[in-house]
Scaffold this motif. Structure first.
Motif, PDB file in Angstrom:
ATOM      1  N   PHE A 305       0.836  -1.207   0.000  1.00 19.98           N
ATOM      2  CA  PHE A 305       0.000   0.000   0.000  1.00 19.98           C
ATOM      3  C   PHE A 305       0.869   1.254   0.000  1.00 19.98           C
ATOM      4  O   PHE A 305       2.012   1.259   0.440  1.00 19.98           O
ATOM      5  CB  PHE A 305      -0.944   0.012   1.202  1.00 19.98           C
ATOM      6  N   ARG A 307       0.007   5.316   1.071  1.00 24.29           N
ATOM      7  CA  ARG A 307      -1.057   6.110   1.669  1.00 24.29           C
ATOM      8  C   ARG A 307      -1.686   7.027   0.617  1.00 24.29           C
ATOM      9  O   ARG A 307      -0.995   7.589  -0.224  1.00 24.29           O
ATOM     10  CB  ARG A 307      -0.490   6.955   2.806  1.00 24.29           C
ATOM     11  N   GLN A 310      -2.899  13.039   1.278  1.00 25.99           N
ATOM     12  CA  GLN A 310      -3.625  13.685   2.367  1.00 25.99           C
ATOM     13  C   GLN A 310      -4.344  14.927   1.855  1.00 25.99           C
ATOM     14  O   GLN A 310      -3.799  15.706   1.096  1.00 25.99           O
ATOM     15  CB  GLN A 310      -2.647  14.111   3.458  1.00 25.99           C
ATOM     16  N   ARG A 313      -5.969  20.097   5.483  1.00 24.47           N
ATOM     17  CA  ARG A 313      -6.876  20.283   6.604  1.00 24.47           C
ATOM     18  C   ARG A 313      -6.654  21.650   7.185  1.00 24.47           C
ATOM     19  O   ARG A 313      -5.517  22.083   7.297  1.00 24.47           O
ATOM     20  CB  ARG A 313      -6.605  19.226   7.680  1.00 24.47           C
TER      21      ARG A 313
ATOM     22  N   SER B  37      -6.104   5.225   9.664  1.00 22.33           N
ATOM     23  CA  SER B  37      -5.327   6.441   9.405  1.00 22.33           C
ATOM     24  C   SER B  37      -4.019   6.167   8.667  1.00 22.33           C
ATOM     25  O   SER B  37      -3.448   7.073   8.069  1.00 22.33           O
ATOM     26  CB  SER B  37      -5.029   7.163  10.719  1.00 22.33           C
ATOM     27  N   PHE B  38      -3.535   4.922   8.711  1.00 19.99           N
ATOM     28  CA  PHE B  38      -2.294   4.601   7.987  1.00 19.99           C
ATOM     29  C   PHE B  38      -2.495   4.600   6.478  1.00 19.99           C
ATOM     30  O   PHE B  38      -1.533   4.690   5.729  1.00 19.99           O
ATOM     31  CB  PHE B  38      -1.753   3.241   8.445  1.00 19.99           C
ATOM     32  N   ASP B  41      -7.226   9.490   4.814  1.00 18.09           N
ATOM     33  CA  ASP B  41      -7.866  10.415   5.749  1.00 18.09           C
ATOM     34  C   ASP B  41      -9.101   9.780   6.381  1.00 18.09           C
ATOM     35  O   ASP B  41      -9.878   9.113   5.701  1.00 18.09           O
ATOM     36  CB  ASP B  41      -8.303  11.681   5.009  1.00 18.09           C
ATOM     37  N   HIS B  63      -2.396  11.061  14.515  1.00 22.25           N
ATOM     38  CA  HIS B  63      -2.636  10.202  13.355  1.00 22.25           C
ATOM     39  C   HIS B  63      -3.418  10.901  12.253  1.00 22.25           C
ATOM     40  O   HIS B  63      -3.885  10.256  11.321  1.00 22.25           O
ATOM     41  CB  HIS B  63      -3.358   8.914  13.786  1.00 22.25           C
ATOM     42  N   GLY B  64      -3.551  12.239  12.385  1.00 23.11           N
ATOM     43  CA  GLY B  64      -4.245  12.993  11.355  1.00 23.11           C
ATOM     44  C   GLY B  64      -5.726  12.686  11.273  1.00 23.11           C
ATOM     45  O   GLY B  64      -6.366  12.881  10.242  1.00 23.11           O
TER      46      GLY B  64
END
Lengths: 313, 313
Positions: A305, A307, A310, A313, B37-38, B41, B63-64
């Protein structure tokens, strides 16, 4: 180049929530040898009584199973077992066990049997298993099955026997009972530390796992919407496993893994009908089809995987 | 493009044969979101009391995890659960359940939460789950977890909710209890017939299975020599599963299969220490290493058998 099985030949009487069968061919050596016969030559060492007829023998003959070492005691009766299953088909309730001629069974191996390349020591008294093992010192792979009874009453002898075999094939409850360790992975490591190069743990509807010093391999059971009669599933698994291995030149990890699948395939057919009825009718195509189904139901792509990006935010 | 979880945030007190922890972050939404979270989002909808401190909140922040919809009731106390495990770590013995502020939990979704692409309805009262589901009509995938309590006391509402979700994630005992069908494969087919496109059955130490109309996919659990604290393993699995999916453009069968592995990987880490301690420290490399280990322990070559040449008899 043959495969030898030592075990019981019996007449079983079985009752399940779905039906009843008064007298059918059973016993570890029967289930094992019929299953193995699809993959290669198999020889059987066992004992029967005078009540074991021509039509019973014909089942073995029909599958090319060599019965030269199937001892017949005309004045005796064949081993009989009666059992009942409730809706929880994982638990067999024994109604009776008449050992009959099996009580004094002393496995006698002919020269041809002592030449076997692979040997399966079915679930019999561990001293007898060890006696057979000593007669096949040149065998490439010797496997052993056992049961809770021997763990209870002949533990020391069983441990001695386990030390001199290559492979142990038992179920998860037996692995825990044998070691006194509730965690299956730890229990498996302990059994391997006693000597065997490999351990197979059968888990019923949850599949099976193969443990070696370096590797762990685990497979699910074939998904069946109805299980009719689980009697002999373990021996049918072992028969498919050892039978497939006997067809292979190299008994390496890759062959053992495929053998696990073929064992599970054979067991999945076995439980669909009473006794050995379903396995007796099998074809190579049916076996290979279900082998391929195992591939489909266990395959996934090996993509590590990354991530997802993001969001701000 | 985010993932939303609705569930509980709790303080857990857990005792196992290996140790005791008085107060640690727990609850379905906590385990789920830290695990997810890994991969991408994640936003959390839950409720806590005035006793939920800055250091607790920092775990989510670190962990956002978006806690904009984590409601805080200053005059109330956070949900508390106390449990004990004996050597059979499959069975949790509940010592107490203080619902506290969770008793009156009414999930409130902000506009951003209603925009979520994937939604996980953690184990809460089925009416509340359905209320949330109605607020995310455009979500691409909505999954639901439940427990024996709701099957017992709110069965009709639960069935209604199951009809309007895409995926059900439960354990094998719950699948059997929900359908009244002992055979797991038949039980799974029944649940799918109610509406969901997919069903995941968690089997603890035996792994997990994914059922869809066309396919069956089954995987073993990662082999652990010791399980320290199984609390939250199911939610951590769901978090890894849904989190991984949220990182994928296409939510097809192949992605679901990989997601099953990542879910199992995350659950296998979760049980190694108390609460979320182990998952909190994880790195992407550790996760991918264990993902690759799953590939190694399930792979076999697809070579159909051919019977060994028969010897002359």
């Amino acid at each position: 180049m043959s495969l030898l099985v030592v075990g019981s030949v019996a007449f079983d009487e079985v009752e399940t929530p779905f039906g009843k069968c008064d007298k059918m061919l059973g016993g570890s050596a029967s289930h094992f040898s019929i299953s193995a016969s699809f993959f290669g030559d198999v020889r059987i060492v066992a004992v029967v009584g005078g009540d074991f007829g021509e039509e019973d023998l014909r089942i073995f003959d029909h599958h090319g199973i060599d019965t030269s070492d199937l001892e017949r005691i005309p004045g005796g009766e064949t081993f009989r077992w009666g059992g009942r299953y409730d809706y929880d088909l994982n638990v067999a309730h024994t109604l009776y066990t008449h050992l009959n001629v099996f009580a004094d069974f002393q496995p006698k191996l002919s020269a041809a049997s002592r030449d076997a390349r692979l040997v399966f020591l079915g679930n019999i008294q561990p001293d007898l298993q060890r006696g057979v093992r000593e007669q096949v010192p040149q065998a490439e792979l010797v496997a052993l099955d056992t049961m809770n009874l021997w763990i209870d009453i002949a533990r020391e002898s069983l441990l001695k026997t386990i030390r001199v075999v290559d492979l142990v094939i038992i179920n998860d409850a037996e692995a825990r009972q044998l070691t006194g360790i509730p965690n299956l992975i730890k229990a498996a490591r302990t059994i391997l530390s006693w000597g065997p190069k490999a351990l197979i743990v059968k888990r019923g509807e949850y599949g099976a796992a193969l443990f070696t010093a370096q590797n762990y391999f685990a497979i699910p059971a074939y998904p069946l919407e109805s299980v009719f009669d689980p009697t002999g599933a373990g021996d049918t698994f072992a028969g498919g496993f050892m039978g497939y291995l006997s067809s292979q030149e190299k008994l390496d990890e890759a062959a053992m893994r495929r053998a696990m699948i073929f064992g599970s395939v054979m067991a999945s057919f076995n439980v669909e009908e009473f006794g050995t009825s379903r396995t007796q009718r099998l074809t190579p195509d049916e076996i290979n089809d279900r082998f391929r189904a195992f591939k489909r139901m266990t395959t996934f792509e090996e993509i590590p995987f990354q991530r997802a990006v993001q969001s701000t935010r």
